[in-house]
Design an enzyme around this catalytic site. Structure first.
Site, PDB file in Angstrom:
ATOM      1  N   CYS A 223      -7.147  12.244 -23.697  1.00  0.00           N
ATOM      2  CA  CYS A 223      -8.326  12.544 -23.521  1.00  0.00           C
ATOM      3  C   CYS A 223      -7.908  14.229 -23.549  1.00  0.00           C
ATOM      4  O   CYS A 223      -7.716  14.526 -24.510  1.00  0.00           O
ATOM      5  CB  CYS A 223      -8.563  11.659 -22.315  1.00  0.00           C
ATOM      6  SG  CYS A 223      -9.927  12.754 -22.361  1.00  0.00           S
ATOM      7  N   TYR A 224      -8.422  14.711 -22.670  1.00  0.00           N
ATOM      8  CA  TYR A 224      -7.566  16.158 -22.502  1.00  0.00           C
ATOM      9  C   TYR A 224      -6.824  16.772 -23.094  1.00  0.00           C
ATOM     10  O   TYR A 224      -7.059  18.195 -23.672  1.00  0.00           O
ATOM     11  CB  TYR A 224      -8.121  16.835 -21.159  1.00  0.00           C
ATOM     12  CG  TYR A 224      -8.353  18.246 -21.195  1.00  0.00           C
ATOM     13  CD1 TYR A 224      -9.163  19.000 -21.048  1.00  0.00           C
ATOM     14  CD2 TYR A 224      -6.588  18.856 -20.426  1.00  0.00           C
ATOM     15  CE1 TYR A 224      -9.015  20.676 -20.991  1.00  0.00           C
ATOM     16  CE2 TYR A 224      -6.241  20.437 -20.665  1.00  0.00           C
ATOM     17  CZ  TYR A 224      -7.662  21.115 -20.319  1.00  0.00           C
ATOM     18  OH  TYR A 224      -7.808  22.448 -20.668  1.00  0.00           O
TER      19      TYR A 224
ATOM     20  N   LYS B 172       1.350   1.983  -3.650  1.00  0.00           N
ATOM     21  CA  LYS B 172       1.153   1.205  -2.721  1.00  0.00           C
ATOM     22  C   LYS B 172       1.812  -0.076  -3.221  1.00  0.00           C
ATOM     23  O   LYS B 172       2.129  -1.057  -2.730  1.00  0.00           O
ATOM     24  CB  LYS B 172      -0.614   0.810  -2.857  1.00  0.00           C
ATOM     25  CG  LYS B 172      -0.505   0.254  -1.282  1.00  0.00           C
ATOM     26  CD  LYS B 172      -0.369   0.493  -0.040  1.00  0.00           C
ATOM     27  CE  LYS B 172      -1.094   0.414   1.087  1.00  0.00           C
ATOM     28  NZ  LYS B 172      -1.051   1.310   2.202  1.00  0.00           N
TER      29      LYS B 172
ATOM     30  N   HIS C  64      -8.717   6.066 -22.771  1.00  0.00           N
ATOM     31  CA  HIS C  64      -7.549   6.531 -22.214  1.00  0.00           C
ATOM     32  C   HIS C  64      -6.880   4.162 -21.824  1.00  0.00           C
ATOM     33  O   HIS C  64      -7.752   3.980 -20.969  1.00  0.00           O
ATOM     34  CB  HIS C  64      -8.497   6.031 -20.165  1.00  0.00           C
ATOM     35  CG  HIS C  64      -9.247   7.556 -20.229  1.00  0.00           C
ATOM     36  ND1 HIS C  64      -7.881   8.428 -19.987  1.00  0.00           N
ATOM     37  CD2 HIS C  64      -9.904   8.287 -20.416  1.00  0.00           C
ATOM     38  CE1 HIS C  64      -8.460   9.705 -19.310  1.00  0.00           C
ATOM     39  NE2 HIS C  64      -9.945   8.945 -20.144  1.00  0.00           N
TER      40      HIS C  64
ATOM     41  N   GLU D  86      -4.473   3.385 -19.855  1.00  0.00           N
ATOM     42  CA  GLU D  86      -4.239   4.045 -18.241  1.00  0.00           C
ATOM     43  C   GLU D  86      -4.927   2.232 -18.038  1.00  0.00           C
ATOM     44  O   GLU D  86      -4.061   1.882 -16.987  1.00  0.00           O
ATOM     45  CB  GLU D  86      -2.958   4.685 -18.081  1.00  0.00           C
ATOM     46  CG  GLU D  86      -4.672   4.939 -17.144  1.00  0.00           C
ATOM     47  CD  GLU D  86      -5.085   6.858 -18.358  1.00  0.00           C
ATOM     48  OE1 GLU D  86      -5.715   7.097 -17.842  1.00  0.00           O
ATOM     49  OE2 GLU D  86      -5.199   6.879 -19.653  1.00  0.00           O
TER      50      GLU D  86
ATOM     51  N   SER E 241       2.878   0.583  12.701  1.00  0.00           N
ATOM     52  CA  SER E 241       1.583   0.342  12.828  1.00  0.00           C
ATOM     53  C   SER E 241       1.282  -1.368  13.164  1.00  0.00           C
ATOM     54  O   SER E 241      -0.025  -1.824  13.280  1.00  0.00           O
ATOM     55  CB  SER E 241       0.343   1.316  12.088  1.00  0.00           C
ATOM     56  OG  SER E 241       0.274   0.857  11.090  1.00  0.00           O
ATOM     57  N   GLY E 242       1.888  -1.868  12.539  1.00  0.00           N
ATOM     58  CA  GLY E 242       1.212  -3.347  11.500  1.00  0.00           C
ATOM     59  C   GLY E 242       0.488  -2.801  10.203  1.00  0.00           C
ATOM     60  O   GLY E 242       1.325  -4.554   9.533  1.00  0.00           O
ATOM     61  N   GLY E 243       0.357  -2.076   9.575  1.00  0.00           N
ATOM     62  CA  GLY E 243       0.420  -1.745   8.061  1.00  0.00           C
ATOM     63  C   GLY E 243       1.898  -1.851   7.420  1.00  0.00           C
ATOM     64  O   GLY E 243       2.472  -1.777   8.330  1.00  0.00           O
ATOM     65  N   VAL E 244       1.596  -2.688   5.939  1.00  0.00           N
ATOM     66  CA  VAL E 244       2.106  -2.220   5.839  1.00  0.00           C
ATOM     67  C   VAL E 244       3.598  -1.094   4.863  1.00  0.00           C
ATOM     68  O   VAL E 244       4.372  -1.273   5.403  1.00  0.00           O
ATOM     69  CB  VAL E 244       1.812  -2.970   3.505  1.00  0.00           C
ATOM     70  CG1 VAL E 244       1.348  -2.255   3.292  1.00  0.00           C
ATOM     71  CG2 VAL E 244       3.454  -3.528   2.824  1.00  0.00           C
ATOM     72  N   ASP E 245       2.921  -0.081   4.846  1.00  0.00           N
ATOM     73  CA  ASP E 245       3.430   0.630   4.874  1.00  0.00           C
ATOM     74  C   ASP E 245       4.580   0.832   5.910  1.00  0.00           C
ATOM     75  O   ASP E 245       5.818   1.682   5.654  1.00  0.00           O
ATOM     76  CB  ASP E 245       3.036   2.033   5.016  1.00  0.00           C
ATOM     77  CG  ASP E 245       1.386   2.473   3.787  1.00  0.00           C
ATOM     78  OD1 ASP E 245       1.425   1.373   2.511  1.00  0.00           O
ATOM     79  OD2 ASP E 245       0.988   2.993   3.633  1.00  0.00           O
ATOM     80  N   SER E 246       4.523   1.604   7.120  1.00  0.00           N
ATOM     81  CA  SER E 246       5.614   1.325   8.586  1.00  0.00           C
ATOM     82  C   SER E 246       6.187   0.198   8.655  1.00  0.00           C
ATOM     83  O   SER E 246       7.555   0.521   8.472  1.00  0.00           O
ATOM     84  CB  SER E 246       4.281   1.381   9.448  1.00  0.00           C
ATOM     85  OG  SER E 246       3.739   0.468   9.709  1.00  0.00           O
TER      86      SER E 246
ATOM     87  N   GLY F 225      -8.827  15.309 -17.620  1.00  0.00           N
ATOM     88  CA  GLY F 225      -9.091  16.180 -17.247  1.00  0.00           C
ATOM     89  C   GLY F 225     -11.116  16.414 -17.389  1.00  0.00           C
ATOM     90  O   GLY F 225     -11.298  15.819 -18.642  1.00  0.00           O
TER      91      GLY F 225
END
Length: 516
Positions: free
Chosen positions: A85-86, A372, A172, A174, A226-231, A58
């Protein structure tokens, strides 16, 4: 929270990379969640699946008046704790050590010498490269603790309590710049916490299908595609769970990529999918609109109107539509509960927000626990095409925010042709999956050119290609010069209306990825 799976909790203190911690843990097949650091500790026994706790980094100093609030009762839950870190500085501060301003700040790569190979450093080389980002450091360890790693300018780069249950690292793990960061997190998750790696897309599908069936029963669900991957993944998952009880609506708003509506209709032919040609309506409402925010609002409001009309038609056919499906992802959920409060609005985001209140439907958000990359893995497991699964993010308002200035049908057609060339050449070069986004923008800037010994006076096309992990920050992609030349030549030769192509080399920040 996923029932039946071991849980690693990450408490967020405002780090830019907290989500990366969660993704690295989940990549090991271990389920984890991010909670704000202000969240109250659970009552004893309330989280039987909890195996470990990670305190994120942070921007604050632990002794600042504005330091994030934290209840030390979190440290009394009886599970291993890793401070990053923090988070490490907070452990030292709370448990009797001292933290002070570092005489030598570290921002960037550093070489760490491992002093003690116990605990999380069991599988790490004696010297390893890490990524530092701190202005404070631990000056004195808590009583009984030991230093486990150091750098030339940071005497306590890592520390551990006597039993190894509480550990801290100043760098870090990650981020990809920390060479053995994944090994460190694996040692904590599996070694210290004893977690099981039972978080898979296969188990997620089975659990979510059962959950949706129990929630919906014999009722009906509507899903905006929508055509996107999520929908697309949302629709595919709900179709597996509900079959004919799912009704999908795809709205062609006239500012989609070339061939988008036809591609969606063909790929999802097994679904009850309604493709609505509303291009004329949207373009009519966009006439004369040049302000980016106004474009977004016009498209959002018009979408709601069209979607409501389609929902009414579906009700006439099926009686009632009781649920609305949305492709909400876990980063959206995290942002909504951040302890840092609302951030500045840079641009409005087009989605179906507002529909639940207006249409009196309950929400179904089957992806709200996923990142994602996990959604893409889920799409592959559900059998979606590779082209759909790995599709680059596309703005909700579509090409309307890539056609700068007034959005007219003829200008949209010009951009569609140019954008199709960009996509084709990026795919041919094998770069599509390595880029966060790559696209064309049509500028309302005319310039003089010469073609066939004749003078031209046509618009300018800007090319944009960036690397990113989450869209929050982005770095311009250094595309091969030969590729840029080929794209430029093709656009100028094949797309009437464009006689000049430029390349956008701006990072985010200070620029945004989209131009509007």
């Amino acid at each position: 929270m996923r029932a039946g799976h071991d849980l690693i909790l990450i408490l967020d203190f405002g780090s830019q990379t907290t989500q990366l911690i969660a993704r690295r843990v989940r990549e090991q097949g271990v389920y984890c969640e991010i909670w704000p650091c202000t969240h109250a500790p659970p009552a004893a026994g309330a989280l039987p699946a909890l195996r470990g706790l990670i305190l994120s980094g942070g921007p604050s100093s632990v002794d600042d008046a504005e330091a994030p609030p934290f209840d030390p009762a979190w440290l009394a839950l009886g599970v291993p704790v890793l401070g990053i870190c923090y988070g490490m500085q907070l452990l030292a501060h709370l448990l009797g050590g001292r933290v002070h301003r570092a005489p030598h700040r570290e921002f960037g790569p550093a070489s760490v010498e491992v002093i003690d190979h116990e605990g999380i450093f069991a599988d790490v080389a004696p010297t390893t490269r890490v990524w530092m980002s701190h202005g404070d450091q631990v000056e004195a360890l808590p009583p009984g603790w030991r230093t486990t790693a150091r750098t030339a300018t940071c005497p306590v780069a890592a520390m551990s309590d006597p039993g190894g249950s509480f550990q801290g690292i100043q760098f870090h793990p990650e981020v990809t710049h920390t060479v053995e960061g994944v090994a460190l997190l694996r040692s904590f998750v599996f070694g210290a916490c004893g977690a099981r790696g039972d978080w898979t897309m296969g188990s997620f599908i089975d659990e979510q299908v059962a959950k949706v069936r129990a929630q919906v029963g014999e009722k009906h669900v509507i899903c905006a595609m929508s055509g996107g991957v999520d929908s697309a993944v949302t629709a595919a998952l709900l179709h597996r769970a509900l079959g004919p009880q799912l009704h999908c609506v795809f709205v062609d708003n006239g500012v989609l990529r070339a061939g988008e509506a036809e591609a969606v209709a063909a790929e999802f032919s097994e679904l009850d999918l309604t493709v609505v040609d509303a291009a004329a309506l949207f373009l009519d409402k966009l006439a004369g609109v040049t302000d980016p925010e106004r474009k977004r609002k016009v498209i959002g409001q018009t979408f709601i109107e069209v979607f409501e009309e389609q929902a009414a038609l579906l009700r006439e056919k099926h009686g009632s539509i009781d649920f609305l499906a949305q492709g909400t992802l876990y980063p959206d959920v995290i942002e909504s509960v951040s302890f840092r409060g609302p951030s500045a609005t840079i641009k409005s985001h087009h989605n179906v927000g507002g529909l639940p209140d207006r249409m009196r439907m309950a929400l179904i958000e089957p992806l709200r626990e996923l990142f994602k990359d996990e959604v893409r893995a889920l799409g592959a497991a559900l059998g979606l095409s590779a082209a759909r699964v790995h599709r680059q993010p596309f703005p909700g308002p579509g090409l309307a925010v890539r056609v700068l200035g007034e959005v007219r049908a003829e200008r949209v057609a010009v951009l569609q042709r140019a954008d199709a060339i960009v996509a084709e050449e990026i795919r041919r070069a094998g770069l599509e999956r390595g880029l966060w986004q790559s696209f064309a923008v049509l500028l309302p800037v005319r310039s003089v050119g010469v073609m066939g010994d004749a003078r031209t006076y046509e618009e300018t096309c800007a090319l944009r290609a960036v690397h990113s992990t989450d869209g929050m920050t982005a770095q311009v992609a250094q595309l091969p010069w030969e590729l840029l030349e080929r794209v430029s030549s093709r656009i100028i030769n094949e797309v009437r209306g464009i006689n000049r192509v430029v390349y956008d080399i701006s990072n985010k920040p200070p620029a945004t990825i989209e131009w509007e």
